[in-house]
Design a protein around this motif. Structure first.
Motif, PDB file in Angstrom:
ATOM      1  N   SER A  67       0.651  -1.443   0.150  1.00  0.00           N
ATOM      2  CA  SER A  67       0.071  -0.084  -0.062  1.00  0.00           C
ATOM      3  C   SER A  67       0.828   1.249  -0.068  1.00  0.00           C
ATOM      4  O   SER A  67       0.784   2.129  -0.767  1.00  0.00           O
ATOM      5  CB  SER A  67      -0.896  -0.056   1.171  1.00  0.00           C
ATOM      6  OG  SER A  67      -1.584   1.113   1.396  1.00  0.00           O
ATOM      7  N   VAL A  68       2.065   1.261   0.908  1.00  0.00           N
ATOM      8  CA  VAL A  68       2.834   2.404   0.859  1.00  0.00           C
ATOM      9  C   VAL A  68       3.328   2.735  -0.298  1.00  0.00           C
ATOM     10  O   VAL A  68       3.377   3.791  -1.061  1.00  0.00           O
ATOM     11  CB  VAL A  68       3.738   2.449   2.177  1.00  0.00           C
ATOM     12  CG1 VAL A  68       4.730   3.573   1.895  1.00  0.00           C
ATOM     13  CG2 VAL A  68       3.094   2.420   3.534  1.00  0.00           C
ATOM     14  N   LEU A  69       4.019   1.723  -0.905  1.00  0.00           N
ATOM     15  CA  LEU A  69       4.835   1.613  -2.136  1.00  0.00           C
ATOM     16  C   LEU A  69       3.946   1.990  -3.296  1.00  0.00           C
ATOM     17  O   LEU A  69       4.429   2.884  -4.101  1.00  0.00           O
ATOM     18  CB  LEU A  69       5.617   0.476  -2.377  1.00  0.00           C
ATOM     19  CG  LEU A  69       6.625   0.342  -1.437  1.00  0.00           C
ATOM     20  CD1 LEU A  69       7.425  -1.209  -1.869  1.00  0.00           C
ATOM     21  CD2 LEU A  69       7.725   1.512  -1.221  1.00  0.00           C
ATOM     22  N   THR A  70       2.975   1.267  -3.531  1.00  0.00           N
ATOM     23  CA  THR A  70       2.085   1.598  -4.840  1.00  0.00           C
ATOM     24  C   THR A  70       1.283   2.817  -4.686  1.00  0.00           C
ATOM     25  O   THR A  70       1.305   3.547  -5.723  1.00  0.00           O
ATOM     26  CB  THR A  70       1.233   0.487  -5.298  1.00  0.00           C
ATOM     27  OG1 THR A  70       0.436  -0.040  -4.212  1.00  0.00           O
ATOM     28  CG2 THR A  70       2.136  -0.883  -5.479  1.00  0.00           C
ATOM     29  N   VAL A  71       0.693   3.071  -3.528  1.00  0.00           N
ATOM     30  CA  VAL A  71      -0.223   4.306  -3.622  1.00  0.00           C
ATOM     31  C   VAL A  71       0.686   5.589  -3.630  1.00  0.00           C
ATOM     32  O   VAL A  71       0.459   6.492  -3.895  1.00  0.00           O
ATOM     33  CB  VAL A  71      -1.346   4.275  -2.452  1.00  0.00           C
ATOM     34  CG1 VAL A  71      -1.808   5.612  -2.313  1.00  0.00           C
ATOM     35  CG2 VAL A  71      -2.162   3.170  -2.419  1.00  0.00           C
TER      36      VAL A  71
ATOM     37  N   ALA B  69      -2.040   4.067  -7.021  1.00  0.00           N
ATOM     38  CA  ALA B  69      -3.236   2.833  -6.731  1.00  0.00           C
ATOM     39  C   ALA B  69      -2.493   1.226  -6.446  1.00  0.00           C
ATOM     40  O   ALA B  69      -1.265   1.250  -6.970  1.00  0.00           O
ATOM     41  CB  ALA B  69      -3.701   2.674  -8.316  1.00  0.00           C
ATOM     42  N   THR B  70      -3.213   0.715  -5.700  1.00  0.00           N
ATOM     43  CA  THR B  70      -2.465  -0.779  -5.446  1.00  0.00           C
ATOM     44  C   THR B  70      -2.930  -1.579  -6.716  1.00  0.00           C
ATOM     45  O   THR B  70      -3.610  -1.288  -7.712  1.00  0.00           O
ATOM     46  CB  THR B  70      -3.088  -1.328  -4.171  1.00  0.00           C
ATOM     47  OG1 THR B  70      -4.734  -1.457  -4.382  1.00  0.00           O
ATOM     48  CG2 THR B  70      -2.795  -0.419  -3.146  1.00  0.00           C
ATOM     49  N   PRO B  71      -2.293  -2.812  -6.862  1.00  0.00           N
ATOM     50  CA  PRO B  71      -2.892  -3.617  -8.021  1.00  0.00           C
ATOM     51  C   PRO B  71      -4.295  -3.816  -8.142  1.00  0.00           C
ATOM     52  O   PRO B  71      -5.032  -3.887  -9.110  1.00  0.00           O
ATOM     53  CB  PRO B  71      -2.119  -4.877  -7.798  1.00  0.00           C
ATOM     54  CG  PRO B  71      -0.793  -4.651  -7.078  1.00  0.00           C
ATOM     55  CD  PRO B  71      -1.520  -3.488  -6.185  1.00  0.00           C
ATOM     56  N   GLY B  72      -5.010  -4.065  -7.006  1.00  0.00           N
ATOM     57  CA  GLY B  72      -6.310  -4.373  -6.932  1.00  0.00           C
ATOM     58  C   GLY B  72      -7.244  -3.040  -7.289  1.00  0.00           C
ATOM     59  O   GLY B  72      -7.994  -3.023  -8.415  1.00  0.00           O
TER      60      GLY B  72
ATOM     61  N   LEU C 231      -9.284   2.314 -10.088  1.00  0.00           N
ATOM     62  CA  LEU C 231      -9.518   3.415  -9.134  1.00  0.00           C
ATOM     63  C   LEU C 231      -8.136   4.030  -8.757  1.00  0.00           C
ATOM     64  O   LEU C 231      -7.003   3.452  -9.285  1.00  0.00           O
ATOM     65  CB  LEU C 231     -10.015   2.561  -7.843  1.00  0.00           C
ATOM     66  CG  LEU C 231     -11.260   2.033  -7.957  1.00  0.00           C
ATOM     67  CD1 LEU C 231     -11.530   1.345  -6.708  1.00  0.00           C
ATOM     68  CD2 LEU C 231     -12.357   2.754  -8.186  1.00  0.00           C
ATOM     69  N   ARG C 232      -8.063   5.328  -8.078  1.00  0.00           N
ATOM     70  CA  ARG C 232      -6.937   5.708  -7.780  1.00  0.00           C
ATOM     71  C   ARG C 232      -7.088   6.447  -6.590  1.00  0.00           C
ATOM     72  O   ARG C 232      -8.299   7.272  -6.559  1.00  0.00           O
ATOM     73  CB  ARG C 232      -6.427   6.738  -9.016  1.00  0.00           C
ATOM     74  CG  ARG C 232      -5.068   7.593  -8.514  1.00  0.00           C
ATOM     75  CD  ARG C 232      -4.470   8.126  -9.823  1.00  0.00           C
ATOM     76  NE  ARG C 232      -3.750   6.952 -10.610  1.00  0.00           N
ATOM     77  CZ  ARG C 232      -3.985   7.060 -11.888  1.00  0.00           C
ATOM     78  NH1 ARG C 232      -4.415   7.741 -12.415  1.00  0.00           N
ATOM     79  NH2 ARG C 232      -3.280   6.187 -12.352  1.00  0.00           N
ATOM     80  N   VAL C 233      -6.052   6.682  -5.637  1.00  0.00           N
ATOM     81  CA  VAL C 233      -6.416   7.341  -4.297  1.00  0.00           C
ATOM     82  C   VAL C 233      -5.450   8.897  -4.889  1.00  0.00           C
ATOM     83  O   VAL C 233      -4.405   8.782  -5.272  1.00  0.00           O
ATOM     84  CB  VAL C 233      -5.431   6.595  -3.317  1.00  0.00           C
ATOM     85  CG1 VAL C 233      -5.664   7.655  -1.930  1.00  0.00           C
ATOM     86  CG2 VAL C 233      -6.051   5.347  -2.941  1.00  0.00           C
ATOM     87  N   VAL C 234      -6.151   9.764  -4.382  1.00  0.00           N
ATOM     88  CA  VAL C 234      -5.577  11.168  -4.494  1.00  0.00           C
ATOM     89  C   VAL C 234      -5.986  12.037  -3.441  1.00  0.00           C
ATOM     90  O   VAL C 234      -6.775  11.711  -2.633  1.00  0.00           O
ATOM     91  CB  VAL C 234      -6.127  11.711  -5.968  1.00  0.00           C
ATOM     92  CG1 VAL C 234      -5.902  11.215  -7.299  1.00  0.00           C
ATOM     93  CG2 VAL C 234      -7.665  12.190  -5.885  1.00  0.00           C
ATOM     94  N   ALA C 235      -5.220  13.227  -3.394  1.00  0.00           N
ATOM     95  CA  ALA C 235      -5.533  13.989  -2.128  1.00  0.00           C
ATOM     96  C   ALA C 235      -6.776  14.791  -2.621  1.00  0.00           C
ATOM     97  O   ALA C 235      -7.221  14.556  -3.857  1.00  0.00           O
ATOM     98  CB  ALA C 235      -4.516  15.208  -2.207  1.00  0.00           C
ATOM     99  N   GLU C 236      -7.385  15.188  -1.604  1.00  0.00           N
ATOM    100  CA  GLU C 236      -8.799  16.036  -1.775  1.00  0.00           C
ATOM    101  C   GLU C 236      -8.773  17.283  -2.859  1.00  0.00           C
ATOM    102  O   GLU C 236      -9.673  17.251  -3.603  1.00  0.00           O
ATOM    103  CB  GLU C 236      -9.186  16.549  -0.431  1.00  0.00           C
ATOM    104  CG  GLU C 236      -9.614  15.766   0.700  1.00  0.00           C
ATOM    105  CD  GLU C 236      -9.887  16.359   1.876  1.00  0.00           C
ATOM    106  OE1 GLU C 236      -9.553  17.405   2.197  1.00  0.00           O
ATOM    107  OE2 GLU C 236     -10.724  15.545   2.773  1.00  0.00           O
ATOM    108  N   GLY C 237      -7.687  17.754  -2.966  1.00  0.00           N
ATOM    109  CA  GLY C 237      -7.517  18.697  -4.098  1.00  0.00           C
ATOM    110  C   GLY C 237      -7.275  18.205  -5.495  1.00  0.00           C
ATOM    111  O   GLY C 237      -7.152  18.952  -6.335  1.00  0.00           O
TER     112      GLY C 237
END
Length: 155
Positions: free
Chosen positions: A87-91, A96-99, A105-111
């Motif tokens: 999680s730390v390395l991929t995000v 995004a993690t492999p899943g 899907l992608r994880v981004v900051a609120e902005g």
């Protein structure tokens, strides 16, 4: 109001009861300035659950194959450690993690910008504790995302 309405509102939750009373909550992600549908909108729970199931399954396979040697307790512990590192390395690098990548899907900051390392670390620690991920706000963000000021979006 008869008893059936009271029971119905109790079963459907406080949001449904408030909506019946005329409160307008808007759509998920509206307060964050995200679109209602399509790319850039808040990731739906089904996709998020699917992504974490894929990630956890991958971590279990790696744990079983490389570290556990048949010990079920060790396999779970190693899998959690592998999940944290993944999680730390991929995000932290690609968002995004492999899943998550599989479910688009992608994880981004609120902005909308990339999530910094400190916030990725906080998010990953809280996600490994599981409880924060099970507590959602009105936008469907888990407590781990809210505290890290992150949002999972569709791509």
């Amino acid at each position: 109001m008869d008893n059936r309405q009271a029971i119905g509102s109790w079963l459907s939750g406080p949001r449904a009861a408030a909506e019946e009373a005329g409160v307008d909550f808007g759509y998920r992600g509206e307060q964050l300035g995200l679109p209602e549908e399509g790319p850039g909108s808040i990731a739906r729970p089904g996709r998020r659950i699917g992504a974490i199931a894929v990630d956890w399954g991958l971590c279990m396979v790696i744990s079983y194959g490389l570290f556990a040697r048949g010990d079920q307790q060790a396999m779970g512990n190693w899998a959690l450690g592998i999940f944290f590192v993944m999680s730390v390395l991929t995000v932290g690098t690609i968002g995004a993690t492999p899943g998550k990548a599989l479910f688009r899907l992608r994880v981004v900051a609120e902005g909308g910008e990339r999530l910094g390392f400190g916030r990725v670390l906080i998010r990953s620690i809280l996600l490994c504790l599981a409880i924060p991920a099970l507590i959602w706000d009105r936008d469907g963000r888990g407590l781990h995302d809210r505290l890290a000021r992150a949002v999972q979006i569709r791509i």
